[in-house]
Write a protein that holds these residues in place. Structure first.
Motif, PDB file in Angstrom:
ATOM      1  N   GLY A   1     -14.145  26.823  13.857  1.00 29.70           N
ATOM      2  CA  GLY A   1     -14.943  26.384  12.706  1.00 29.70           C
ATOM      3  C   GLY A   1     -14.535  27.451  11.681  1.00 29.70           C
ATOM      4  N   ALA A   2     -12.861  27.393  11.449  1.00 27.04           N
ATOM      5  CA  ALA A   2     -12.445  28.141  10.309  1.00 27.04           C
ATOM      6  C   ALA A   2     -11.634  27.086   9.256  1.00 27.04           C
ATOM      7  CB  ALA A   2     -11.452  29.122  10.690  1.00 27.04           C
ATOM      8  N   LYS A   3     -11.821  27.457   8.108  1.00 30.02           N
ATOM      9  CA  LYS A   3     -11.007  26.668   6.841  1.00 30.02           C
ATOM     10  C   LYS A   3      -9.674  27.565   6.707  1.00 30.02           C
ATOM     11  CE  LYS A   3     -14.826  24.019   5.385  1.00 30.02           C
ATOM     12  NZ  LYS A   3     -14.591  23.070   6.385  1.00 30.02           N
ATOM     13  N   PHE A   4      -8.847  26.894   6.360  1.00 27.97           N
ATOM     14  CA  PHE A   4      -7.530  27.427   5.733  1.00 27.97           C
ATOM     15  C   PHE A   4      -7.745  27.764   4.196  1.00 27.97           C
ATOM     16  CE2 PHE A   4      -5.737  25.339   9.577  1.00 27.97           C
ATOM     17  CZ  PHE A   4      -4.975  26.456   9.970  1.00 27.97           C
ATOM     18  N   GLY A   5      -7.089  28.927   3.787  1.00 23.83           N
ATOM     19  CA  GLY A   5      -7.176  29.185   2.446  1.00 23.83           C
ATOM     20  C   GLY A   5      -5.700  29.959   2.285  1.00 23.83           C
ATOM     21  N   LYS A   6      -5.442  30.189   0.754  1.00 22.02           N
ATOM     22  CA  LYS A   6      -4.330  30.775   0.628  1.00 22.02           C
ATOM     23  C   LYS A   6      -4.235  32.089   0.947  1.00 22.02           C
ATOM     24  CE  LYS A   6      -3.415  27.730  -3.347  1.00 22.02           C
ATOM     25  NZ  LYS A   6      -3.249  27.399  -4.803  1.00 22.02           N
ATOM     26  N   HIS A   7      -3.020  32.823   1.350  1.00 25.16           N
ATOM     27  CA  HIS A   7      -2.893  34.196   1.593  1.00 25.16           C
ATOM     28  C   HIS A   7      -1.814  34.781   0.812  1.00 25.16           C
ATOM     29  CE1 HIS A   7      -2.263  37.636   4.387  1.00 25.16           C
ATOM     30  NE2 HIS A   7      -3.702  37.583   4.738  1.00 25.16           N
ATOM     31  N   LYS A   8      -1.849  36.074   0.470  1.00 24.22           N
ATOM     32  CA  LYS A   8      -0.936  36.632  -0.360  1.00 24.22           C
ATOM     33  C   LYS A   8       0.569  36.806   0.340  1.00 24.22           C
ATOM     34  CE  LYS A   8      -2.943  41.000   0.198  1.00 24.22           C
ATOM     35  NZ  LYS A   8      -3.129  42.244  -0.452  1.00 24.22           N
ATOM     36  N   THR A   9       0.576  36.209   1.526  1.00 22.56           N
ATOM     37  CA  THR A   9       1.828  36.391   2.446  1.00 22.56           C
ATOM     38  C   THR A   9       2.444  35.220   2.532  1.00 22.56           C
ATOM     39  OG1 THR A   9       0.596  35.719   4.387  1.00 22.56           O
ATOM     40  CG2 THR A   9       0.753  38.175   3.968  1.00 22.56           C
ATOM     41  N   ASN A  10       2.405  34.181   1.396  1.00 19.71           N
ATOM     42  CA  ASN A  10       3.203  33.072   1.327  1.00 19.71           C
ATOM     43  C   ASN A  10       2.913  32.242   2.498  1.00 19.71           C
ATOM     44  OD1 ASN A  10       4.662  30.805   0.279  1.00 19.71           O
ATOM     45  ND2 ASN A  10       6.399  31.465   1.151  1.00 19.71           N
ATOM     46  N   SER A  11       1.381  32.191   2.867  1.00 19.07           N
ATOM     47  CA  SER A  11       1.057  31.367   4.112  1.00 19.07           C
ATOM     48  C   SER A  11      -0.322  30.862   3.658  1.00 19.07           C
ATOM     49  CB  SER A  11       0.914  32.094   5.250  1.00 19.07           C
ATOM     50  OG  SER A  11       2.288  32.658   5.618  1.00 19.07           O
TER      51      SER A  11
END
Length: 194
Positions: free
Chosen positions: A38-48
């Motif tokens: 139940g998780a959604k992907f979001g931008k991360h500061k590690t270029n991922s």
């Protein structure tokens, strides 16, 4: 806490033009895992692009990560993620395509060389060790004299797309089994049925 946390990196290339390619099967598996927790992907500061969640209350935490770099440059983002979450490479599971395994087959391992996979080679270089777990998702060999690089950058065939959902489920199950019971138990289970 890190003994119950896993970084799961799904390899592939960024952008919609690559989304259905054999090379992106690792990212397809992560989409299945994200739906389960139940998780959604979001931008991360590690270029991922990252999604986090637990397999179940009190169970292992999964940090699902899709590097935003191209496949051959996966090492930088994965290494940054290990540092960001203060995890050792032994807590890393990399899900990737594998030419040397028949389509619709999984093989699980820890350590060893890259086996010609440039994404794995880059992660080994950036992490400074080959000692991380790999969920190798078989995509088969190219037909005839087709170049391997061309083959992995093509979408799955119509026949393969029929079986692909089950393969993605199996690979996601393998990640869960590793997180719950360890690599050896997962190998015993999945290598016996594949």
């Amino acid at each position: 806490m890190s003994d119950n946390v896993w970084l799961v990196a799904g390899l592939g290339n960024p952008g919609p033009g690559y989304a259905g390619n054999r090379h992106n099967v690792g990212q397809m598996v992560l989409a299945e895992l994200a739906a389960r927790i139940g998780a959604k992907f979001g931008k991360h500061k590690t270029n991922s692009t990252v999604a986090e969640g637990f397999l179940r209350p009190g169970g292992p935490k999964l940090i699902l990560a899709k590097p935003n770099s191209f496949m051959n440059n996966s090492g930088g983002p994965v290494s940054q993620l290990l540092n960001f979450y203060s995890l050792e490479p032994s807590r890393l599971i990399v899900v990737h395509d594998e030419l040397d395994i028949p389509f619709d087959t999984l093989r699980l391992k820890s350590g060893g060389g890259p086996g010609g996979h440039n994404g794995i080679r880059d992660i080994i270089s950036a992490a400074g060790t080959p000692d991380f777990i790999r969920v190798r998702v078989g995509v088969g060999r190219p037909p005839g004299r087709m170049d391997a690089a061309d083959f992995v950058l093509r979408d799955f065939s119509a026949a393969e797309r029929q079986a692909l959902p089950n393969l993605l489920v199996d690979a996601a199950d393998a990640v869960e089994k590793i997180a719950d019971d360890g690599l050896t138990a997962a190998q015993q289970h999945f290598h016996s049925i594949n």
